[in-house]
Scaffold this active site. Structure first.
Site, PDB file in Angstrom:
ATOM      1  N   HIS A  19       0.839  -1.212   0.000  1.00 40.28           N
ATOM      2  CA  HIS A  19       0.000   0.000   0.000  1.00 40.28           C
ATOM      3  C   HIS A  19       0.868   1.254   0.000  1.00 40.28           C
ATOM      4  O   HIS A  19       0.597   2.197  -0.760  1.00 40.28           O
ATOM      5  CB  HIS A  19      -0.908  -0.005   1.224  1.00 40.28           C
ATOM      6  CG  HIS A  19      -1.679   1.269   1.398  1.00 40.28           C
ATOM      7  ND1 HIS A  19      -2.889   1.508   0.778  1.00 40.28           N
ATOM      8  CD2 HIS A  19      -1.406   2.392   2.114  1.00 40.28           C
ATOM      9  CE1 HIS A  19      -3.318   2.707   1.098  1.00 40.28           C
ATOM     10  NE2 HIS A  19      -2.433   3.267   1.919  1.00 40.28           N
ATOM     11  N   GLU A  20       1.891   1.271   0.841  1.00 40.14           N
ATOM     12  CA  GLU A  20       2.776   2.440   0.878  1.00 40.14           C
ATOM     13  C   GLU A  20       3.538   2.590  -0.437  1.00 40.14           C
ATOM     14  O   GLU A  20       3.799   3.713  -0.883  1.00 40.14           O
ATOM     15  CB  GLU A  20       3.744   2.339   2.063  1.00 40.14           C
ATOM     16  CG  GLU A  20       3.067   2.320   3.427  1.00 40.14           C
ATOM     17  CD  GLU A  20       2.093   3.466   3.632  1.00 40.14           C
ATOM     18  OE1 GLU A  20       2.328   4.565   3.079  1.00 40.14           O
ATOM     19  OE2 GLU A  20       1.076   3.266   4.319  1.00 40.14           O
TER      20      GLU A  20
ATOM     21  N   HIS B 192       1.606   4.569  -2.844  1.00 41.08           N
ATOM     22  CA  HIS B 192       1.775   6.029  -2.756  1.00 41.08           C
ATOM     23  C   HIS B 192       3.033   6.479  -3.501  1.00 41.08           C
ATOM     24  O   HIS B 192       3.035   7.531  -4.151  1.00 41.08           O
ATOM     25  CB  HIS B 192       1.864   6.461  -1.296  1.00 41.08           C
ATOM     26  CG  HIS B 192       0.565   6.382  -0.565  1.00 41.08           C
ATOM     27  ND1 HIS B 192      -0.596   6.955  -1.047  1.00 41.08           N
ATOM     28  CD2 HIS B 192       0.229   5.790   0.622  1.00 41.08           C
ATOM     29  CE1 HIS B 192      -1.577   6.732  -0.189  1.00 41.08           C
ATOM     30  NE2 HIS B 192      -1.099   6.021   0.825  1.00 41.08           N
TER      31      HIS B 192
ATOM     32  N   HIS C   1       3.218   9.030  -6.694  1.00 40.15           N
ATOM     33  CA  HIS C   1       4.121  10.171  -6.764  1.00 40.15           C
ATOM     34  C   HIS C   1       4.936  10.142  -8.053  1.00 40.15           C
ATOM     35  O   HIS C   1       5.083  11.161  -8.745  1.00 40.15           O
ATOM     36  CB  HIS C   1       5.046  10.167  -5.549  1.00 40.15           C
ATOM     37  CG  HIS C   1       5.896  11.384  -5.435  1.00 40.15           C
ATOM     38  ND1 HIS C   1       7.152  11.382  -4.865  1.00 40.15           N
ATOM     39  CD2 HIS C   1       5.690  12.671  -5.831  1.00 40.15           C
ATOM     40  CE1 HIS C   1       7.662  12.587  -4.895  1.00 40.15           C
ATOM     41  NE2 HIS C   1       6.805  13.389  -5.482  1.00 40.15           N
TER      42      HIS C   1
END
Length: 233
Positions: free
Chosen positions: A101-102, A105, A109
């Site tokens: 999940h991270e 991100h 980006h």
């Protein structure tokens, strides 16, 4: 001032708090359940994150450990993906899901995902709003001059900025989870039953953001009611 401290609008605060408590209890319960299930690759959260980043063509993001429980996050300013103690060295289905999940991100980006950029731009405004809102509102409630309503409205406007930030956060978090699940499925890092467990962990985590946004909206509605009541006095 009596009505401000003891009026019926407090029920909105109570409802918001209960929603957040239930969401937090669910994510902790779900994470703990799948934290006991080891993935078939015996891959740790750190290893999973590094593999996902490489597979996605991202080579300028480092993976580091951060203290705490479920404090995992991606910092776009320093391009550091920080994994908590429960994720970094753990080889559970939950740990890999959170790490993925991270990474979602970080991929957002790298790909220029617009909602993430909007959220980033809102950070200083939201921080200022959350700090300034209540002092403005309280000063306005204590004053009896013509300036009081102006201060209250400014406070409500400031609080609205933090609410907007939480609303914008929702699509960012849901999108990161979808990216995570797709990567885990496409790369075969997890078996189908393990992916199913990951989905439950990420869904429970996403609900905490929904609960936080709902609680903030209820609080904003309460402030509007208080401001309207003061305007009628």
């Amino acid at each position: 001032m009596y009505h401000f401290y003891y009026d019926s609008t407090y029920i909105l605060v109570v409802i918001g708090a209960l929603i957040c408590m239930l969401a937090s209890a669910r994510v902790n319960r779900t994470f703990q359940r799948y934290a006991k299930v080891r993935n078939h690759n015996r891959m740790t959260g750190k290893e999973a994150a590094e593999r996902i980043l490489r597979t996605s063509g991202i080579h300028d993001v480092s993976v580091q450990r951060v203290s705490g429980n479920l404090t995992d996050h991606y910092d776009p300013r320093s391009k550091i993906l920080r994994l908590s103690d429960a994720t970094y060295h753990a080889d559970s289905v939950a740990a890999v899901g959170v790490a993925a999940h991270e990474c979602g991100h970080a991929i957002q980006h790298a790909r220029g995902y617009v909602p993430l950029a909007i959220r980033g731009n809102l950070v200083p405004i939201a921080n200022f709003g959350s700090v300034a809102a209540w002092p403005l509102i309280l000063i306005g409630l204590f004053m009896n001059s013509s300036v009081s309503m102006l201060l209250i409205r400014l406070g409500i406007l400031a609080f609205s900025a933090s609410v907007l930030f939480q609303i914008v956060t929702l699509p960012v978090e849901f999108n990161a989870s979808r990216r995570a699940v797709k990567i885990l499925e496409d790369t075969g890092m997890l078996y189908s039953d393990e992916v199913a467990g990951t989905k439950k962990v990420l869904k429970a985590a996403a609900l905490t953001y929904v609960a936080g946004a709902a609680a903030s909206i209820l609080q904003l509605f309460r402030l509007i009611l208080i401001g309207g009541r003061r305007n009628d006095e």
